[in-house]
Design an enzyme around this catalytic site. Structure first.
Site, PDB file in Angstrom:
ATOM      1  N   LEU A  85       0.850  -1.196   0.000  1.00  0.00           N
ATOM      2  CA  LEU A  85       0.000   0.000   0.000  1.00  0.00           C
ATOM      3  C   LEU A  85       0.881   1.240   0.000  1.00  0.00           C
ATOM      4  O   LEU A  85       1.953   1.233   0.603  1.00  0.00           O
ATOM      5  CB  LEU A  85      -0.859   0.039   1.270  1.00  0.00           C
ATOM      6  CG  LEU A  85      -2.039  -0.919   1.374  1.00  0.00           C
ATOM      7  CD1 LEU A  85      -2.579  -0.926   2.795  1.00  0.00           C
ATOM      8  CD2 LEU A  85      -3.139  -0.540   0.393  1.00  0.00           C
ATOM      9  N   LYS A 117      -5.164  -0.644  10.322  1.00  0.00           N
ATOM     10  CA  LYS A 117      -4.055  -1.340   9.662  1.00  0.00           C
ATOM     11  C   LYS A 117      -3.368  -2.160  10.744  1.00  0.00           C
ATOM     12  O   LYS A 117      -2.778  -1.605  11.669  1.00  0.00           O
ATOM     13  CB  LYS A 117      -3.091  -0.323   9.057  1.00  0.00           C
ATOM     14  CG  LYS A 117      -2.007  -0.937   8.214  1.00  0.00           C
ATOM     15  CD  LYS A 117      -1.294   0.151   7.432  1.00  0.00           C
ATOM     16  CE  LYS A 117      -0.360  -0.417   6.394  1.00  0.00           C
ATOM     17  NZ  LYS A 117       0.721  -1.211   6.953  1.00  0.00           N
ATOM     18  N   GLU A 174      -4.177 -10.531   7.825  1.00  0.00           N
ATOM     19  CA  GLU A 174      -2.959 -10.241   8.570  1.00  0.00           C
ATOM     20  C   GLU A 174      -2.870 -11.161   9.789  1.00  0.00           C
ATOM     21  O   GLU A 174      -3.815 -11.247  10.577  1.00  0.00           O
ATOM     22  CB  GLU A 174      -3.012  -8.777   9.035  1.00  0.00           C
ATOM     23  CG  GLU A 174      -1.696  -8.232   9.499  1.00  0.00           C
ATOM     24  CD  GLU A 174      -0.853  -7.645   8.354  1.00  0.00           C
ATOM     25  OE1 GLU A 174      -1.206  -7.839   7.154  1.00  0.00           O
ATOM     26  OE2 GLU A 174       0.167  -7.017   8.657  1.00  0.00           O
ATOM     27  N   CYS A 410      31.634 -12.145  36.400  1.00  0.00           N
ATOM     28  CA  CYS A 410      32.522 -13.076  37.101  1.00  0.00           C
ATOM     29  C   CYS A 410      33.822 -13.323  36.351  1.00  0.00           C
ATOM     30  O   CYS A 410      34.703 -14.022  36.854  1.00  0.00           O
ATOM     31  CB  CYS A 410      31.803 -14.407  37.339  1.00  0.00           C
ATOM     32  SG  CYS A 410      31.544 -15.346  35.830  1.00  0.00           S
ATOM     33  N   CYS A 430      28.298 -17.819  38.883  1.00  0.00           N
ATOM     34  CA  CYS A 430      28.371 -16.399  38.506  1.00  0.00           C
ATOM     35  C   CYS A 430      27.360 -15.617  39.365  1.00  0.00           C
ATOM     36  O   CYS A 430      26.157 -15.903  39.326  1.00  0.00           O
ATOM     37  CB  CYS A 430      28.052 -16.281  37.018  1.00  0.00           C
ATOM     38  SG  CYS A 430      27.883 -14.601  36.450  1.00  0.00           S
TER      39      CYS A 430
HETATM   40  S1  IVH Z   1      -5.555  -4.184   2.278  1.00  0.00           S
HETATM   41  C1  IVH Z   1      -3.338  -4.351  -1.991  1.00  0.00           C
HETATM   42  N1  IVH Z   1      -6.215  -3.918   4.757  1.00  0.00           N
HETATM   43  O1  IVH Z   1      -0.598  -3.657   5.163  1.00  0.00           O
HETATM   44  C2  IVH Z   1      -3.012  -4.498  -0.595  1.00  0.00           C
HETATM   45  N2  IVH Z   1      -3.948  -4.347   4.260  1.00  0.00           N
HETATM   46  O2  IVH Z   1       1.339  -1.984   3.691  1.00  0.00           O
HETATM   47  C3  IVH Z   1      -4.282  -4.497   0.141  1.00  0.00           C
HETATM   48  N3  IVH Z   1      -2.512  -4.539   6.239  1.00  0.00           N
HETATM   49  O3  IVH Z   1       0.592  -6.105   3.062  1.00  0.00           O
HETATM   50  C4  IVH Z   1      -4.047  -4.570   1.533  1.00  0.00           C
HETATM   51  N4  IVH Z   1      -4.089  -4.186   7.729  1.00  0.00           N
HETATM   52  O4  IVH Z   1      -0.550  -6.955   5.080  1.00  0.00           O
HETATM   53  C5  IVH Z   1      -5.209  -4.143   3.912  1.00  0.00           C
HETATM   54  N5  IVH Z   1      -6.965  -3.637   6.929  1.00  0.00           N
HETATM   55  C6  IVH Z   1      -5.981  -3.894   6.078  1.00  0.00           C
HETATM   56  C7  IVH Z   1      -4.667  -4.122   6.506  1.00  0.00           C
HETATM   57  C8  IVH Z   1      -3.670  -4.345   5.568  1.00  0.00           C
HETATM   58  C9  IVH Z   1      -2.812  -4.446   7.534  1.00  0.00           C
HETATM   59  C10 IVH Z   1      -1.169  -4.801   5.711  1.00  0.00           C
HETATM   60  C11 IVH Z   1      -1.167  -5.812   4.611  1.00  0.00           C
HETATM   61  C12 IVH Z   1      -0.348  -5.224   3.520  1.00  0.00           C
HETATM   62  C13 IVH Z   1       0.308  -4.069   4.183  1.00  0.00           C
HETATM   63  C14 IVH Z   1       0.545  -2.988   3.178  1.00  0.00           C
END
Ligand code: IVH
Length: 665
Positions: A85, A117, A174, A410, A430
């Site tokens: 992203l 995220k 994730e 020691c 020790c």
């Molecule tokens: S959507 C096209 N949703 O962030 C990629 N990613 O920096 C779409 N991640 O590799 C990803 N929470 O592992 C998405 N709610 C979420 C997320 C998420 C964590 C991670 C994901 C991705 C990374 C990208």
């Protein structure tokens, strides 16, 4: 300043090298060497020069998504690449994203879905006819590692989906570890003399890249699904897909919302940012996705990231300070941990004076020297760590730090076992190790000897009144009363507390012995499986590994411990002092709570948390660390935090200590 072509080439090559190293450290070693923000800045700088001078090549980090599959697992190609992203760091940048979306679509007839995220490790799951057939890492985005055997051990991930599901279901999500589990496990590892992890993300990826699924099974790895890939999803929205995932039986985080406008998104994520540290897992931002699936294709993607989604990073908690010294700590089992002594600095609300440097390799890799100005970061809000040296080119830097080859306490020669990162002092006498072993023996989860804190243990050892924890049981009140700040009364009290500890159950004694890798959970399992020390002492590594939570490493450590005459003599002495070396019948006194899962939060009126846990377990119940749909009761005391909100959301029954007593009456 305008660069010449030659300068540009040089700069591109430098930046590429650095970013590739950063990618490798992040993805392969799971040990980041720079912050995300810095990575992005450098990546942007690189892209700018590459584009200006036409220097972009297919292997550039501006084209590749970080990481590469490792060699130890089978590789698997992702038919639909697992993208990364793009990041935004403030609301203006986020509004720019919205403007881009609007202009690409040519209208504003779209909505957003905002999600947290989760800061963990991306996983791809594939279900065929409802059955889990593949679990894979992202790797370089096109090819990842097939870690199905490990993924199957993640309890959040159903092996079979619920209900009527399409023939093929591809899921992205994730894997992560909750902060509390991370902290507990790391503490156990530290106690057991094992290498600790800097943050939950590293712990998660370290766990999932382990070759032995039985080890993974012992790690509390969690999972949130965040995307469902279907052939004909055009009429669906991201919000609906997440609901579908939840109906399939996959965990979907409930901190998410459909937003009609970017203004709504901004208000929401600002609020999330304020609450960043109240969530039970690590999050470093939010992901904002155009909700309508049909626009994904129109918006398309760049080489690395989709144009229909963007990450918004919460303000990170970093600070710059100076290393005044590097000191070395000797752990209970002799592990030498280097520690950066820092000029005190305020970070995320607390003053930080020290940061772990983990081990010699870490110091060398980051080239950390005394006197350096460094950037520190709170990792998972728990352990401050040194991210990097801010002034690597400063002219008057000290010489590189020489990791000593002898124990700072020691003077014995240190050893480093192949495959391990830590240097260890193996002298059993020790002094700091002796002290920590006794402290561990007396600690709350072991023999729980009140009044035998660190300071008293130090005095007892310094005054040569004790050398091992067995000596505790021969102490006389008058000897103790001679110590500084120890009156006759406190001496008597301590003797009583030591005396009382003889009644502690076998599992606690076993934990107190301080066998490497035997934390309190493993001790409990061993006590339950073998019932007494003699059986345990005779058990072979094979027999030990038959116990659920015991892998070959723990088994070797246990057999190694009992093969030492010194240790068996110690046990004999303790047995003669009346300590318990066998389980007392079945510790369950009723099965009133059998099949019920509890989570405990807040301060209870009279019970400490571990006492409440023991009580529940004694009645056949199970206690876990976090609230989920599977939780039956949340036992809540005063000042209950986010777990209470979560329980309310999930309509989990919330009970008081009083009500718990009712349940087991
Ligand atoms: S959507 C096209 N949703 O962030 C990629 N990613 O920096 C779409 N991640 O590799 C990803 N929470 O592992 C998405 N709610 C979420 C997320 C998420 C964590 C991670 C994901 C991705 C990374 C990208």
């Amino acid at each position: 300043m305008k660069l010449t072509k030659l300068e540009a080439e040089k700069k591109v090559s430098e930046l590429k090298k650095l970013l590739n190293q950063a990618n490798e450290a992040y993805y392969q070693d799971a040990k980041p060497i720079m912050s995300d923000r810095e990575f992005d800045h450098k990546l942007e700088a690189l892209l700018e020069i590459e584009l200006e001078f036409g220097l972009q090549t297919p292997d550039s980090p501006t084209v590749r998504i970080g990481g590469a599959p490792t060699k130890v697992f089978n590789n698997v190609t992702h038919p639909i690449p697992m993208l990364s992203l793009s990041n935004t760091y403030n609301l203006n940048e986020l509004r720019d994203f919205d403007r881009r979306v609007k202009s690409l679509l040519g209208h504003d007839n779209y909505t957003y879905n905002a999600e947290l995220k989760y800061d963990g490790m991306a996983l791809r799951l594939r279900y065929e006819n409802g059955h889990l057939v593949l679990g894979a890492t992202r790797g370089d985005g096109t090819t990842g590692d097939d870690i199905t055997a490990n993924v199957r051990t993640i309890k959040d991930i159903p092996l079979k989906l619920h209900g009527d599901v399409p023939k093929i279901v591809e899921i992205r999500g994730e894997a992560f570890m909750e902060l509390e589990s991370f902290a507990n496990l790391n503490e156990q590892r530290e106690e057991a003399g094992e290498q600790t992890y800097a943050n939950p993300r590293n712990f998660t990826s370290g766990s999932l890249k382990t070759q032995d699924p039985t080890i993974v099974a012992q790690r509390p790895v969690r999972f949130f699904a965040y995307d469902l890939l279907l052939d004909d999803a055009d009429e669906l929205t991201q919000s609906e897909k997440l609901d579908m995932l939840a109906n399939f039986g996959l965990p979907v985080c409930d901190i998410r919302a459909k937003c009609d406008t970017i203004d709504e998104v901004c208000t929401l994520i600002e609020d999330w940012g304020k609450k960043q540290h109240t969530y039970p897992f690590e999050t470093d931002g939010a992901v904002i996705k155009v909700n309508e699936e049909k626009y994904r294709e129109i918006l398309g993607q760049t080489v690395k990231a989709p144009r229909w989604a963007i990450a918004y990073k919460f303000e990170s908690e970093q600070a710059v300070t100076k290393i005044t010294d590097i000191t070395l700590q000797v752990g209970r089992l002799g592990t030498i941990t280097p520690v950066a002594e820092l000029e005190p600095v305020l970070l995320a609300g607390t003053t930080v004076k020290r940061a772990s440097l983990h081990n010699e390799d870490e110091i060398n890799r980051k080239d950390i020297r005394i006197g350096d100005t460094v950037m520190i970061e709170k990792a998972g809000e728990i352990i401050p760590q040194v991210i990097k040296v801010v002034n690597p080119d400063a002219p008057n830097r000290n010489e590189p730090f020489q990791f000593p080859r002898v124990c700072p306490a020691c003077g014995s020669e240190l050893v480093r076992v192949e495959g391990e990162a830590a240097w260890r002092c193996i002298n059993p006498k020790c002094p700091p190790q002796v002290r920590i072993r006794i402290q561990h023996f007396a600690s709350r989860d072991a023999m729980d000897i009140e009044g035998l804190g660190e300071a008293v243990v130090d005095q007892l050892v310094e005054n040569k009144l004790i050398e091992t924890f067995a000596d505790l049981y021969e102490l006389k009140a008058y000897e103790i009363s001679q110590l500084e700040r120890m009156g006759e009364k406190s001496a008597m009290k301590l003797i009583e507390a030591i005396d009382k500890s003889r009644n502690q159950p076998f599992e606690r004694v076993l934990y107190g012995l301080g066998i490497r890798f035997v934390g309190n959970k493993v001790a409990k399992d061993l006590a339950a499986a073998f019932k007494n020390i003699d059986a345990l002492c005779k058990a072979t590594a094979e027999e030990l590994t038959e116990v659920d939570s015991i892998g070959p490493r723990i088994a070797d450590s246990v057999t190694g411990f009992f093969s030492s005459e010194e240790n068996t003599e110690l046990i004999e002495r303790l047995r003669n002092y009346g300590l318990k070396f066998k389980s007392e019948g079945d510790s369950e006194i009723s099965d009133k709570l059998s099949g019920q899962t509890f989570v405990i939060t807040g301060t209870l009126p009279t019970l400490k948390r571990n006492e409440a846990k023991e009580l529940i377990e004694m009645h056949g119940g199970k206690v876990t660390g976090s609230v989920s749909k599977k939780t039956d009761y949340l036992l809540a005391g005063e000042e209950a935090g986010s777990k209470l909100d979560k329980a309310k959301n999930l309509e989990v029954q919330i009970i008081s200590q009083e009500e718990l007593f009712e349940l087991i009456k």
